[in-house]
Design an enzyme around this catalytic site. Structure first.
Site, PDB file in Angstrom:
ATOM      1  N   LYS A  25      87.137  31.406 -10.159  1.00  0.00           N
ATOM      2  CA  LYS A  25      88.429  31.989 -10.553  1.00  0.00           C
ATOM      3  C   LYS A  25      89.495  30.918 -10.820  1.00  0.00           C
ATOM      4  CE  LYS A  25      87.717  36.585  -9.909  1.00  0.00           C
ATOM      5  NZ  LYS A  25      86.796  36.843  -8.800  1.00  0.00           N
TER       6      LYS A  25
ATOM      7  N   GLU B 202      97.143  40.512 -10.601  1.00  0.00           N
ATOM      8  CA  GLU B 202      96.532  41.570  -9.802  1.00  0.00           C
ATOM      9  C   GLU B 202      95.386  40.936  -9.016  1.00  0.00           C
ATOM     10  OE1 GLU B 202      95.618  40.816 -12.801  1.00  0.00           O
ATOM     11  OE2 GLU B 202      93.453  40.646 -12.500  1.00  0.00           O
TER      12      GLU B 202
ATOM     13  N   SER C 226      78.604  32.007  -8.361  1.00  0.00           N
ATOM     14  CA  SER C 226      80.021  32.121  -8.726  1.00  0.00           C
ATOM     15  C   SER C 226      80.990  31.809  -7.595  1.00  0.00           C
ATOM     16  CB  SER C 226      80.293  33.518  -9.288  1.00  0.00           C
ATOM     17  OG  SER C 226      79.876  34.516  -8.378  1.00  0.00           O
TER      18      SER C 226
HETATM   19  C1  LIG Z   1      85.773  37.880  -8.782  1.00  0.00           C
HETATM   20  C2  LIG Z   1      84.410  37.380  -8.535  1.00  0.00           C
HETATM   21  C3  LIG Z   1      83.308  37.807  -9.307  1.00  0.00           C
HETATM   22  C4  LIG Z   1      83.397  38.877 -10.341  1.00  0.00           C
HETATM   23  O1  LIG Z   1      84.237  38.625 -11.411  1.00  0.00           O
HETATM   24  P1  LIG Z   1      83.717  38.189 -12.844  1.00  0.00           P
HETATM   25  O2  LIG Z   1      84.940  38.226 -13.674  1.00  0.00           O
HETATM   26  O3  LIG Z   1      82.673  39.194 -13.289  1.00  0.00           O
HETATM   27  O4  LIG Z   1      83.139  36.832 -12.718  1.00  0.00           O
HETATM   28  C5  LIG Z   1      82.077  37.236  -9.051  1.00  0.00           C
HETATM   29  N1  LIG Z   1      81.907  36.307  -8.086  1.00  0.00           N
HETATM   30  C6  LIG Z   1      82.933  35.881  -7.327  1.00  0.00           C
HETATM   31  C7  LIG Z   1      82.670  34.869  -6.279  1.00  0.00           C
HETATM   32  C8  LIG Z   1      84.213  36.398  -7.517  1.00  0.00           C
HETATM   33  O5  LIG Z   1      85.229  35.973  -6.739  1.00  0.00           O
END
Ligand SMILES: *Cc1c(COP(=O)(O)O)cnc(C)c1O
Length: 395
Positions: free
Chosen positions: A90, A112, A380
């Site tokens: 993010k 948000e 992620s």
């Molecule tokens: C917010 C988040 C996601 C999901 O959001 P995407 O926009 O689909 O990437 C996935 N993994 C983590 C660790 C997140 O914080």
């Protein structure tokens, strides 16, 4: 094949700008500002510099040897977004958009947040630049994610609880849009995923594409060839499109997006927009697939991971789905919870519950692949934020 949206922000029939009249001109202003910096080498150099020195990019591409060998199939690499500052991908988008806001002369940032990850990333970058920051968050999410609320406040942001609707992400986006309409002259709306009205899906994807650009270079260095398969979890769709996009032209690279299968395939008990119940419609400024009932009311959603718990998906994914370029599957709560533990124990990496959905699918299919095949899974985010929740669930 062209994977850019048209000048009105459409990929095929998906995307666009479905907003009240008052937001049309601010969105046009934002679009012009974005296209002005998109090919501006000074801006891009400043962005890259912060990605490196503030966030720690490039993130490593890690060969998960024990996991691969335990499964006995494909060679699995993990793109380590969990090692970026604040613990997920993010931050990439937050840095990019705050730099753009500064260029536009905006001194107040609103955002948000669902689980709080995007709110924390935004508050972090606002602190870095001394900008005023207001984060809208559903009161139900505030209760579930107390620690992230504290983090944002510690970083100097104001967290405003949203008490309407289901008191979660969808309601927080509505409030943020309302604030933006009222304060548009001074305020920049920093949206957290590849969602919303044009130009957000394009802009967020571009800022996240560093994930895929790096992964491409790293796998070429390590293996001398491109991977056979990319896997990523899909909430709004930003970490996945960030990994996928730089490979879309490579016909031999397959891609799988993993949605949240939740408790069951029954509408209301999952957040998989390409499962039954997902139909084309408009939500929060963009046309895409969304979970709705027979009357077209937005359905409730459920996922073990707050970051995947949303009724709609970014428009570029809707397009790639219909085109057949990317395959979309789901992993359920139980599979994600198991993958959370498996990765912890085989590699010493505690993944976010969101990322665990991608890992779960890798665990499912790797054994059917050959050891000559290479898979890259986008990790992620890190799982520290989820440890309490998992502890309760396993007790
Ligand atoms: C917010 C988040 C996601 C999901 O959001 P995407 O926009 O689909 O990437 C996935 N993994 C983590 C660790 C997140 O914080």
């Amino acid at each position: 094949m062209n994977f850019q949206p048209n000048e009105r922000g459409y990929w095929g029939e998906f995307g666009g700008r479905f907003v009240p009249e008052t937001l049309m001109s601010p969105l046009e202003e934002l679009t012009s500002a974005y296209f002005a910096i998109r090919d501006d080498s000074e801006f891009q150099a400043e962005f890259l510099n912060l990605l490196q020195d503030f966030s720690g990019r490039p993130t490593p591409l890690f060969y998960a040897k024990r996991l691969s060998e335990t499964l006995g199939g494909a060679k699995i690499y993990l793109k380590r977004e969990d090692l970026g500052h604040t613990g997920s991908h993010k931050i990439n988008n937050a840095i990019g958009q705050v730099l753009l806001a500064k260029r536009m002369g905006k001194k107040r940032i609103i955002a948000e947040t669902g689980a709080g990850q995007h709110g924390v990333a935004t508050a972090t970058v606002c602190a870095l630049f001394g900008l005023e920051c207001v984060v809208y968050m559903g009161t139900e999410d505030m209760r579930r994610q107390e620690l992230n609320v504290f983090r944002m406040r510690l970083l100097g942001a104001e967290v405003r609880g949203v008490d309407s609707g289901s008191k979660t992400l969808k309601d927080a986006i509505n409030e943020a849009l309302r604030d933006w309409v009222t304060n548009v002259d001074t305020t920049y709306y920093l949206l957290g995923s590849a969602l919303g009205p044009h130009p957000y899906p394009l802009m967020v994807r571009d800022f996240q594409s560093h994930i895929g650009k790096e992964a491409r270079q790293q796998i070429l260095e390590k293996e001398g060839r491109l991977p056979d398969l990319l896997v990523a979890c899909v909430g709004g769709g930003s970490n996945s499109i960030g990994l996928f996009h730089p490979f879309l032209q490579d016909e031999n690279v397959q891609m799988i997006g993993v949605e949240a299968g939740g408790k069951s395939s029954k509408l209301g008990e999952h957040a998989a927009r390409f499962m039954e119940g997902g139909k084309v419609g408009v939500l929060q400024g963009t046309k895409s697939y969304l979970l709705q009932d027979d009357r077209g009311n937005i359905s409730l959603t459920h996922s073990i991971s707050a970051g995947l718990d949303y009724a709609s998906i970014g428009p570029e994914h809707a397009y790639l789905h219909d085109l057949g370029r990317v395959e979309y599957v789901s992993a359920n709560d139980e599979e994600a919870l198991k993958a959370f533990q498996t990765l912890s124990q085989t590699e010493g990496i505690i993944p976010a519950l969101e990322s665990s959905h991608g890992i779960a699918h890798a665990i499912k299919i790797a054994p059917e692949m050959s050891p000559n095949e290479i898979m890259v899974v986008n990790l992620s985010g890190r799982g520290d934020k989820d440890v309490n929740q998992v502890q309760e669930m396993l007790a």
